[in-house]
Design a protein around this motif. Structure first.
Motif, PDB file in Angstrom:
ATOM      1  N   UNK A 216       0.443  -0.680  -0.476  1.00 55.44           N
ATOM      2  CA  UNK A 216       0.081  -0.235   0.112  1.00 55.44           C
ATOM      3  C   UNK A 216       1.021   1.244   0.262  1.00 55.44           C
ATOM      4  N   UNK A 217       1.727   0.911   0.815  1.00 57.13           N
ATOM      5  CA  UNK A 217       2.742   2.377   1.039  1.00 57.13           C
ATOM      6  C   UNK A 217       3.423   2.591  -0.161  1.00 57.13           C
ATOM      7  N   UNK A 218       4.173   1.753  -1.275  1.00 59.03           N
ATOM      8  CA  UNK A 218       4.407   1.815  -2.967  1.00 59.03           C
ATOM      9  C   UNK A 218       3.011   2.146  -3.340  1.00 59.03           C
ATOM     10  N   UNK A 219       2.105   1.426  -3.640  1.00 61.62           N
ATOM     11  CA  UNK A 219       1.126   2.599  -3.962  1.00 61.62           C
ATOM     12  C   UNK A 219       0.783   4.167  -4.214  1.00 61.62           C
ATOM     13  N   UNK A 220       1.218   4.224  -3.254  1.00 62.41           N
ATOM     14  CA  UNK A 220       0.981   5.899  -2.452  1.00 62.41           C
ATOM     15  C   UNK A 220       2.256   6.581  -3.937  1.00 62.41           C
ATOM     16  N   UNK A 221       3.572   5.430  -3.371  1.00 61.64           N
ATOM     17  CA  UNK A 221       4.690   6.212  -4.231  1.00 61.64           C
ATOM     18  C   UNK A 221       4.553   6.405  -6.156  1.00 61.64           C
ATOM     19  N   UNK A 222       4.163   5.588  -6.237  1.00 63.53           N
ATOM     20  CA  UNK A 222       3.662   4.898  -7.573  1.00 63.53           C
ATOM     21  C   UNK A 222       2.390   6.186  -8.353  1.00 63.53           C
TER      22      UNK A 222
ATOM     23  N   UNK B  91       2.078   9.445  -6.171  1.00 62.58           N
ATOM     24  CA  UNK B  91       2.734  10.460  -6.530  1.00 62.58           C
ATOM     25  C   UNK B  91       4.021  10.242  -7.816  1.00 62.58           C
ATOM     26  N   UNK B  92       4.881   8.639  -8.340  1.00 59.94           N
ATOM     27  CA  UNK B  92       5.211   9.359  -9.703  1.00 59.94           C
ATOM     28  C   UNK B  92       4.175  10.136 -10.836  1.00 59.94           C
ATOM     29  N   UNK B  93       2.931   9.217 -10.814  1.00 65.28           N
ATOM     30  CA  UNK B  93       2.345   9.839 -11.539  1.00 65.28           C
ATOM     31  C   UNK B  93       1.434  10.542 -11.614  1.00 65.28           C
ATOM     32  N   UNK B  94       1.487  11.297 -10.470  1.00 69.01           N
ATOM     33  CA  UNK B  94       0.965  12.600 -10.666  1.00 69.01           C
ATOM     34  C   UNK B  94       1.624  14.289 -10.881  1.00 69.01           C
ATOM     35  N   UNK B  95       2.666  13.588 -10.382  1.00 70.39           N
ATOM     36  CA  UNK B  95       4.402  14.539 -11.050  1.00 70.39           C
ATOM     37  C   UNK B  95       5.489  13.745 -10.520  1.00 70.39           C
ATOM     38  N   UNK B  96       5.344  13.383 -11.934  1.00 75.33           N
ATOM     39  CA  UNK B  96       7.087  12.948 -12.389  1.00 75.33           C
ATOM     40  C   UNK B  96       7.900  13.305 -12.031  1.00 75.33           C
ATOM     41  N   UNK B  97       8.528  15.135 -11.916  1.00 74.19           N
ATOM     42  CA  UNK B  97       9.443  15.488 -11.519  1.00 74.19           C
ATOM     43  C   UNK B  97       9.303  15.643 -10.060  1.00 74.19           C
ATOM     44  N   UNK B  98       8.778  15.776  -9.715  1.00 74.94           N
ATOM     45  CA  UNK B  98       9.036  15.956  -7.654  1.00 74.94           C
ATOM     46  C   UNK B  98       8.766  14.403  -7.504  1.00 74.94           C
ATOM     47  N   UNK B  99       8.597  13.396  -7.708  1.00 74.76           N
ATOM     48  CA  UNK B  99       9.261  12.240  -7.674  1.00 74.76           C
ATOM     49  C   UNK B  99      10.207  11.930  -8.026  1.00 74.76           C
ATOM     50  N   UNK B 100      10.944  12.190  -8.658  1.00 75.84           N
ATOM     51  CA  UNK B 100      12.411  12.185  -9.103  1.00 75.84           C
ATOM     52  C   UNK B 100      13.450  13.196  -9.885  1.00 75.84           C
TER      53      UNK B 100
ATOM     54  N   UNK C 277       4.392  11.499  -2.552  1.00 73.49           N
ATOM     55  CA  UNK C 277       2.972  12.136  -1.835  1.00 73.49           C
ATOM     56  C   UNK C 277       3.184  12.613  -0.174  1.00 73.49           C
ATOM     57  N   UNK C 278       4.390  11.808   0.098  1.00 67.08           N
ATOM     58  CA  UNK C 278       4.437  11.446   1.716  1.00 67.08           C
ATOM     59  C   UNK C 278       6.397  11.355   1.552  1.00 67.08           C
ATOM     60  N   UNK C 279       7.122  12.327   2.153  1.00 66.99           N
ATOM     61  CA  UNK C 279       8.741  12.359   2.009  1.00 66.99           C
ATOM     62  C   UNK C 279       8.748  10.797   2.312  1.00 66.99           C
ATOM     63  N   UNK C 280       8.991  10.569   1.806  1.00 67.61           N
ATOM     64  CA  UNK C 280      10.378   8.529   1.545  1.00 67.61           C
ATOM     65  C   UNK C 280      11.153   9.563   0.330  1.00 67.61           C
ATOM     66  N   UNK C 281      12.406   8.686   1.169  1.00 61.09           N
ATOM     67  CA  UNK C 281      13.812   8.482   0.459  1.00 61.09           C
ATOM     68  C   UNK C 281      13.636   7.150  -0.034  1.00 61.09           C
TER      69      UNK C 281
ATOM     70  N   UNK D 280       8.604  -4.758  -9.115  1.00 60.22           N
ATOM     71  CA  UNK D 280      10.909  -4.380  -9.387  1.00 60.22           C
ATOM     72  C   UNK D 280      11.237  -3.373  -9.614  1.00 60.22           C
ATOM     73  N   UNK D 281      10.077  -2.801 -11.124  1.00 60.61           N
ATOM     74  CA  UNK D 281      10.101  -1.135 -11.799  1.00 60.61           C
ATOM     75  C   UNK D 281      10.123  -0.303 -10.701  1.00 60.61           C
ATOM     76  N   UNK D 282       9.787  -0.495  -9.293  1.00 61.08           N
ATOM     77  CA  UNK D 282      10.067   0.617  -8.494  1.00 61.08           C
ATOM     78  C   UNK D 282      11.259   0.411  -8.181  1.00 61.08           C
ATOM     79  N   UNK D 283      12.008  -0.370  -7.453  1.00 65.72           N
ATOM     80  CA  UNK D 283      12.621  -0.431  -7.613  1.00 65.72           C
ATOM     81  C   UNK D 283      14.060  -0.196  -8.005  1.00 65.72           C
ATOM     82  N   UNK D 284      14.621  -1.149  -9.371  1.00 65.65           N
ATOM     83  CA  UNK D 284      14.698   0.187 -10.600  1.00 65.65           C
ATOM     84  C   UNK D 284      14.718   1.058 -10.622  1.00 65.65           C
TER      85      UNK D 284
END
Length: 406
Positions: free
Chosen positions: A128-134, A136-145, A157-161, A198-202
């Motif tokens: 569920x945490x990874x879904x939240x990360x995904x 955030x990536x879909x909503x704002x790729x620049x902020x997520x990367x 969406x939540x401050x994760x390193x 696996x995609x998020x890990x890469x």
């Protein structure tokens, strides 16, 4: 209270502990969340977890556990180190957090039976945490990367390193693979979890999480090879695929592994070695050497320590290092002595992953996701309670006539 209702409450408590260990510091998010608000949420989750665990275990029934007993000793050492306030009043606050965290684990120990219930909770919650990360990536790729992290994936969406996300991905992938080998989930259900993770890990470019995943799976599957044909087949195919990938994609793998860093920067572990050398060279009193300086923010000289053992040495001294080492050694020894099983394989994976990650990550000496992973391993190594012997039907006695008794 029914068994299903109790199980749901226990799962909720585990989820609240996961929320508490997400932390409050990390990357910039799409909508700026005040750190004080995040700390209120995470600490509120811990208090709620303890309250629910107490309500569902009002009679305070616990299972004897060397793991939680050692954690209790670690709490005592942390308090002794923190009362001098060398790390400020925040040290006592962190001690209180660790004490409530360990108390909640004591209350949950009643439901530790070596089963896979908590494994399923662990996978669902971190996925569920990874879904939240995904999201955030879909909503704002620049902020997520962002560029300040070298284009690595962070929580938008939540401050994760990146190391946090890589850790969650690796643990979810490893546990799901083991459940698939043990035929406790379907191939389609496992693919829904493993492929996105696996995609998020890469995308995180996290070397520690990747190596921990690979080495942990090798050890865990190796413990099943003698008793599981599926494990033998998976191990053989994995070795074959890894060999082909190493030959065909060697340059791409090397580029991903180096992350654009120079050989010198890579050799000193992205500057970590300089912080470690400075920490070890710092003059200390006998009390600071034995008990540490108190729980802090896992930094030295304003820079992150990024090593669990040195962080424990800095904050809880040599006694803290001895306790944490005893925790890892006891869990590893118990895992080796248990007969081969899926629960044992999951525990071996978690212990190996946390042990490897401790070299470049912190968390073994404080309430953290790594401590929660080891808690899950401890719950898997608890022998199931002995079943009560079946009640035997009472054999009716034959009535003897009075004349026969005479």
């Amino acid at each position: 209270m029914t068994a299903d209702h109790t199980s749901r409450i226990v799962g909720t408590v585990w989820g609240l502990l996961v929320l508490n260990t997400l932390g409050s510091a990390g990357a910039k998010t799409i909508v700026t969340i005040p750190r004080s608000l995040i700390q209120m949420v995470t600490m509120g989750a811990l208090v709620a977890a303890f309250t629910l665990a107490l309500l569902v275990n009002l009679r305070l029934r616990i299972r004897a556990s060397a793991f939680v007993f050692l954690l209790t000793l670690l709490v005592a050492v942390s308090v002794i180190a923190s009362v001098h306030l060398e790390s400020g009043f925040g040290a006592l606050f962190r001690c209180a957090r660790l004490a409530v965290f360990v108390a909640t684990l004591w209350l949950l120990s009643r439901w530790w039976d070596g089963g896979l219930t908590f494994v399923r909770h662990h996978i669902r919650l971190y996925f569920a945490v990874l879904v939240l990360v995904a999201a955030g990536l879909a909503a704002s790729p620049g902020t997520a990367m962002p560029e300040y992290y070298g284009g690595r994936l962070v929580g938008a969406l939540w401050p994760l390193t990146p190391p946090q996300i890589g850790q969650y991905c690796a643990v979810v992938i490893g546990l799901t693979v083991l459940l698939l080998l043990g035929r406790r989930t379907t191939g389609a259900g496992a693919a829904v979890i493993i492929v996105p993770a696996l995609v998020l890990l890469a995308m995180t470019h996290t070397r520690t999480a990747t190596l921990g995943l690979l080495i942990g799976l090798v050890l865990a599957i190796g413990s099943l090879v003698l008793t599981s044909a599926a494990a033998r087949r998976f191990f053989a195919w994995a070795v074959l695929c890894a060999t082909v990938a190493a030959v065909v994609f060697s340059s791409a793998l090397q580029a991903w592994f180096l992350r654009g860093q120079s050989q010198e920067n890579f050799s000193n572990l992205t500057g970590r070695a300089k912080v470690w050398d400075a920490l070890l060279a710092e003059p200390r009193t006998t009390g600071e050497t034995v008990f540490g300086t108190g729980l802090g923010d896992k930094s030295f000289g304003g820079l992150p320590i990024d090593n669990s053992w040195l962080a424990v040495y800095h904050e809880q001294g040599l006694i803290g290092v001895a306790i944490v080492a005893a925790i890892v050694i006891v869990l590893g020894a118990v895992a080796l002595l248990r007969p081969p099983s899926l629960s044992r394989a999951c525990a071996i994976f978690l212990i190996a992953y946390c042990g490897l990650s401790s070299y470049t990550e912190v968390g073994l000496g404080d309430a953290s996701a790594y401590l929660l992973h080891l808690t899950l391993a401890a719950s898997l190594l608890v022998p199931p309670a002995a079943a009560a012997p079946p009640a035997t039907a009472e054999v009716p006695q034959r009535r003897v006539p009075r004349w026969a008794r005479r």
